[in-house]
Enzyme design. Structure first.
Site, PDB file in Angstrom:
ATOM      1  N   LYS A   1      -3.499  98.505  52.438  1.00  0.00           N
ATOM      2  CA  LYS A   1      -3.248  98.066  53.806  1.00  0.00           C
ATOM      3  C   LYS A   1      -4.347  97.087  54.225  1.00  0.00           C
ATOM      4  CE  LYS A   1       0.530 100.138  54.920  1.00  0.00           C
ATOM      5  NZ  LYS A   1       1.714  99.356  55.314  1.00  0.00           N
TER       6      LYS A   1
ATOM      7  N   ASP B   1      -0.451  94.752  52.158  1.00  0.00           N
ATOM      8  CA  ASP B   1       0.500  94.742  53.279  1.00  0.00           C
ATOM      9  C   ASP B   1      -0.289  94.591  54.573  1.00  0.00           C
ATOM     10  OD1 ASP B   1       2.484  95.075  55.101  1.00  0.00           O
ATOM     11  OD2 ASP B   1       3.052  97.108  54.476  1.00  0.00           O
TER      12      ASP B   1
ATOM     13  N   GLU C   1       2.526  91.355  51.711  1.00  0.00           N
ATOM     14  CA  GLU C   1       3.641  91.790  52.562  1.00  0.00           C
ATOM     15  C   GLU C   1       3.337  91.470  54.025  1.00  0.00           C
ATOM     16  OE1 GLU C   1       5.316  95.484  51.110  1.00  0.00           O
ATOM     17  OE2 GLU C   1       5.503  96.237  53.153  1.00  0.00           O
TER      18      GLU C   1
ATOM     19  N   ASP D   1       9.170  93.041  54.876  1.00  0.00           N
ATOM     20  CA  ASP D   1       9.386  94.444  55.240  1.00  0.00           C
ATOM     21  C   ASP D   1       9.942  94.484  56.666  1.00  0.00           C
ATOM     22  OD1 ASP D   1       9.274  97.102  55.898  1.00  0.00           O
ATOM     23  OD2 ASP D   1       7.139  97.375  55.593  1.00  0.00           O
TER      24      ASP D   1
ATOM     25  N   LYS E   1      13.852 100.136  52.136  1.00  0.00           N
ATOM     26  CA  LYS E   1      13.434 101.479  52.550  1.00  0.00           C
ATOM     27  C   LYS E   1      14.678 102.313  52.863  1.00  0.00           C
ATOM     28  CE  LYS E   1       8.908 100.100  54.327  1.00  0.00           C
ATOM     29  NZ  LYS E   1       7.964 100.078  55.454  1.00  0.00           N
TER      30      LYS E   1
ATOM     31  N   GLN F   1       7.871 104.598  54.507  1.00  0.00           N
ATOM     32  CA  GLN F   1       7.408 104.680  55.910  1.00  0.00           C
ATOM     33  C   GLN F   1       6.443 105.841  56.071  1.00  0.00           C
ATOM     34  OE1 GLN F   1      11.012 102.620  58.193  1.00  0.00           O
ATOM     35  NE2 GLN F   1      10.721 104.772  58.636  1.00  0.00           N
TER      36      GLN F   1
HETATM   37  C1  MUC Z   1       4.723  99.632  55.366  1.00  0.00           C
HETATM   38  O1  MUC Z   1       5.174  99.207  54.312  1.00  0.00           O
HETATM   39  O2  MUC Z   1       4.608  98.842  56.300  1.00  0.00           O
HETATM   40  C2  MUC Z   1       3.732 101.327  57.942  1.00  0.00           C
HETATM   41  C3  MUC Z   1       4.521 101.636  58.988  1.00  0.00           C
HETATM   42  C4  MUC Z   1       5.759 102.017  58.485  1.00  0.00           C
HETATM   43  O3  MUC Z   1       6.756 102.341  59.096  1.00  0.00           O
HETATM   44  O4  MUC Z   1       5.734 101.920  57.163  1.00  0.00           O
HETATM   45  C5  MUC Z   1       4.417 101.713  56.753  1.00  0.00           C
HETATM   46  C6  MUC Z   1       4.301 101.063  55.470  1.00  0.00           C
HETATM   47 MG    MG Z   2       5.147  97.088  54.985  1.00  0.00          MG
END
Ligand code: MUC
Ligand code: MG
Length: 384
Positions: free
Chosen positions: A181, A208, A234, A259, A283, A311
């Site tokens: 992250k 991301d 991402e 995403d 997702k 998520q």
């Molecule tokens: C992601 O890939 O963004 C962060 C918030 C969410 O809903 O998923 C994560 C992971």
């Molecule tokens: Mg993401």
């Protein structure tokens, strides 16, 4: 309503087509504490304030799935998910034959937005279909692979702590792919990725930013992250900044992954047309199995790579992601984000997915093979 415990029977259930009916769609809000609270640029999750969705039938079988509210991405809250699932979606599905997944999907699509609520209902219906046909979901969907590689998301922390977390996952579970992250100050993001790279020189890394960077910060961070060998970036900046996304895509050899810009089939279609993304995060938590499959087909047709995203689901959500990932060649070939249920201090299910040597196998039990522990559900549910 009785919950079936006969998960291991493999004979098809002796019911004539159309003889089983959905009797109710139930939404149970619950809260499970986290061991490691997920933190990322668009928000944080202090506790898993999720919703257990149950699709009941007159055959006594119950399909189940989990919804995770992410207001900063979809606008949905725990309360809104409970309301829409127990209200409109319950009314739309009651009386239908659960095997008619396309009819059910079209009824659900009459409700706009509410992606996470609708995604969970779709997953619960597929769980039911698998139980009725006595087949695991990954086999009903395609049955491509026996297991899939795992990717772990490393949340915000100090760089050394992030490297420790990745190292622990690598040593404990054999995971070698990490989504780091980012989306904070570029120097901090680069330091975090560098710390992980130094701790695990052979690891497969991607990042991301959850739209956290300004365009200028994205340039600064992304240029250096590319040199550290990250394989995708991402959602670097605001998804509304279409010109900025295109400029970044032209600047970097590392592809952008979509995403938040790819939350439905129509969104993915537009994002691919826009031309900035080279990878799509699918997702199941927001597009269930039905729409996720459509997104996958679109990506295949447009020659866009897919990764199975997360998520920060609990084990129920991870189980669904593993089933989908294993079902298709294009998803089984890429590490899937399936380990972050381990961030939770507890879970609702008796058996959580096993991650060994960095891989996880889909459940072989009918449907999703979920066994919810009713005692733990009673402890964590918020509605009683
Ligand atoms: C992601 O890939 O963004 C962060 C918030 C969410 O809903 O998923 C994560 C992971
Ligand atoms: Mg993401």
């Amino acid at each position: 309503m009785r919950l079936s415990t006969e998960l291991r029977t493999t004979e098809p259930l002796q019911v004539a087509d159309g003889m089983v009916r959905i009797t109710a769609v139930e939404a149970i809000p619950f809260r499970v504490p986290y061991r490691v609270a997920p933190r990322f640029a668009s928000g944080s999750v202090e506790a898993a304030d999720n919703v257990l969705v149950r699709v009941h039938t007159d055959a006594g079988l119950v399909g189940q799935a989990e919804a995770q509210p992410r207001p900063y991405t979809y606008g949905e809250t725990q309360a809104s998910i409970v309301e829409i699932v127990g209200g409109e979606l319950n009314a739309a599905l009651t009386g239908l034959d659960p095997l008619r997944v396309e009819l059910i999907a079209s009824r659900c699509a009459a409700v706009a937005g509410n992606y996470v609520a609708r995604g969970a209902v779709d997953l619960a219906v597929w769980d039911l279909v698998g139980q009725l046909l006595r087949r695991p979901c990954h086999m009903l969907l395609g049955g491509f692979a026996d297991d899939v590689a795992a990717a772990h998301m490393v949340s915000f922390d100090e760089p050394a702590a992030m490297a420790d977390e990745a190292t622990a996952m690598s040593e404990r579970l054999g995971v070698r792919t990490f989504k780091v992250k980012v989306g904070r100050a570029p120097s901090l993001d680069v330091a975090a990725v560098r710390a992980i790279r130094e701790a695990l020189p052979d690891a497969d890394l991607y990042v991301d930013a959850n739209r956290g960077w300004s365009y200028e910060d994205a340039v600064r961070a992304g240029d250096e992250l590319g040199e550290l060998g990250v394989r995708t970036i991402e959602e670097p900046i605001a998804i509304e900044d279409r010109a900025g996304r295109l400029r970044l895509a032209e600047r970097w050899t590392v592809p952008l992954a979509g995403d938040e810009s790819c939350i439905s089939l129509a969104h993915v279609d537009r994002a691919i047309d826009e031309g900035a993304i080279g990878v799509v995060s699918i997702k199941t938590a927001r597009t269930g199995f039905t729409e996720s499959r459509r997104i996958l087909d679109l990506c295949l047709a447009r020659n866009v790579l897919v990764i199975m995203g997360s998520q920060y689901e609990g084990a129920i959500g991870a189980t669904a992601t593993i089933a989908f990932a294993a079902a298709f060649a294009a998803t089984a070939d890429e590490p899937a984000e399936i380990t972050n249920f381990l961030d939770l201090a507890d879970d609702l299910v008796i058996t959580v997915p096993a991650i060994r040597d960095g891989r996880a196998a889909p459940s072989r039990a009918p449907g999703l093979g979920l066994e919810v522990d009713e005692e733990r559900l009673a402890r964590y549910r918020l509605d009683r």
